[in-house]
Motif scaffolding. Structure first.
Motif, short mmCIF file in Angstrom:
data_model
loop_
_atom_site.label_atom_id
_atom_site.label_comp_id
_atom_site.label_asym_id
_atom_site.label_seq_id
_atom_site.Cartn_x
_atom_site.Cartn_y
_atom_site.Cartn_z
N VAL A 115 0.83 -1.21 0.00
CA VAL A 115 0.00 0.00 0.00
C VAL A 115 0.87 1.25 0.00
O VAL A 115 0.56 2.24 -0.69
N ALA A 129 -6.64 -0.63 -2.43
CA ALA A 129 -7.49 -1.61 -1.77
C ALA A 129 -7.34 -2.99 -2.40
O ALA A 129 -7.49 -4.01 -1.73
N ALA A 132 -3.77 -4.39 -1.09
CA ALA A 132 -3.57 -4.59 0.35
C ALA A 132 -3.60 -6.05 0.79
O ALA A 132 -2.75 -6.49 1.56
N LEU A 148 -13.17 -3.57 1.22
CA LEU A 148 -12.40 -2.33 1.12
C LEU A 148 -12.78 -1.50 -0.11
O LEU A 148 -12.34 -0.35 -0.22
N TRP A 231 -8.10 0.35 7.47
CA TRP A 231 -8.46 1.06 6.24
C TRP A 231 -9.32 2.29 6.51
O TRP A 231 -9.47 3.16 5.65
N LEU A 236 -6.66 6.55 3.68
CA LEU A 236 -6.65 5.23 3.07
C LEU A 236 -7.95 4.96 2.32
O LEU A 236 -7.95 4.46 1.22
N ALA A 237 -9.06 5.25 2.96
CA ALA A 237 -10.33 4.93 2.36
C ALA A 237 -10.69 5.85 1.20
O ALA A 237 -11.59 5.60 0.43
#
Length: 238
Positions: A115, A129, A132, A148, A231, A236-237
Motif C-alpha cells: 500500500v 485496496a 492490500a 475495502l 483502512w 486510506l479509504a
C-alpha cells in the motif's frame, strides 16, 4: 463462431474445461523446462489462459462467471490444510511464543509495504485496496477486497504475482543466508506467498508445508480482522 461461444458460455462447462486444460498444459510445460521453483505451473497456466481468452475474444467477466463455482473449492482446500498442522503440532508448540510475536508484525508488513509503494506512486484508492490483501489466500482476500472497495480482478493478479515473487525470493535468500530449517522456510513461504508458497513448501518437506499452512492461515485471519479497521484511517479509504 460468436453464437457458438455465447451458447457454450451459457453453462460453466467451457470455462471449467479451459481452466483445467490450461492448468494441465502449464504443468506439462513446467516439467519440460526442468520445474524451476521461480515459475510455478499456475503462473504458466494463467498466462496460457489469458492468451486463449484474448485469441477467442471471450470476455473475462463471462469466463469468471462460468468458472465461479471452482472458487467454492478454494475454501474446503484451505480448511484441509489443518491436517498437516495437526500432524506437526509438537513442532508448532515449541515455537508458540516466537510465532505469536512475529506473525502479527509480518502480516502487517505484508500489507503495509504494498500500500505504501502504491500510495507513493499516486495509485487510486481502488488500486491500493486491491493490493492490500495480496499476501492473503484467495478465499479470504476476495472478501477483504470487496469490503475495502477494491477490484477482485486486480487483486487476483496481485495475488498471483506475489506468490510467484515470494517463492523466488525465499529460495534466493535461503541459499544466500544458508537457511535450511524447514520451519523457517515454510513460515516465510506461507506468510508471503499464501497458497502458492504453501505448495512450494510441501515440495521442500512435510514440516515446511505444515508451517506454511500455519503462516498462511494466521496471516489470513489477522489480515481479515485488522485490515478493514486500519483502512478506516484518514487517507486510506479515499
Amino acid at each position: 463462431m460468436s453464437e457458438l461461444l455465447d451458447h457454450l458460455l451459457a453453462t460453466p462447462l467451457l470455462a471449467v474445461a479451459l481452466t483445467l486444460a490450461t492448468y494441465f498444459a502449464g504443468a506439462r510445460l513446467f516439467r519440460l523446462v526442468g520445474a524451476p521453483s521461480w515459475c510455478p505451473p499456475i503462473l504458466v497456466a494463467a498466462l496460457l489462459l489469458a492468451g486463449v481468452l484474448a485469441l477467442t475474444g471471450i470476455d473475462y467477466a463471462d469466463y469468471r462467471e462460468g468458472a465461479g463455482w471452482l472458487m467454492l473449492l478454494l475454501g474446503p482446500a484451505t480448511v484441509a490444510l489443518g491436517l498437516p498442522l495437526y500432524q506437526q503440532m509438537a513442532h508448532i508448540r515449541d515455537l508458540c511464543r516466537p510465532l505469536l510475536v512475529c506473525l502479527p508484525i509480518a502480516s502487517a508488513m505484508a500489507a503495509l509495504y504494498a500500500v505504501a509503494i502504491a500510495w507513493l506512486l499516486g495509485a487510486s484508492p481502488e488500486l491500493m485496496a486491491s493490493l492490500a490483501p495480496k499476501s492473503v489466500t484467495a478465499p479470504i482476500a476476495i472478501g477483504i477486497t470487496e469490503q475495502l472497495g477494491g477490484s477482485v480482478a486486480l487483486m487476483m493478479g496481485g495475488l498471483l504475482l506475489t506468490g510467484v515473487a515470494a517463492i523466488g525470493f525465499v529460495d534466493l535468500v535461503a541459499r544466500w543466508l544458508g537457511i535450511q530449517d524447514q520451519r523457517l522456510l515454510g513460515l516465510a513461504l506461507g506468510i508471503n506467498g499464501h497458497a502458492l508458497g504453501t505448495v512450494r513448501a510441501f515440495e521442500i518437506g512435510p514440516t515446511a508445508g505444515a508451517f506454511a499452512s500455519l503462516g498462511m492461515s494466521l496471516t489470513g485471519i489477522l489480515t481479515a480482522l485488522l485490515l478493514p479497521l486500519a483502512w478506516r484511517l484518514p487517507g486510506l479509504a479515499g
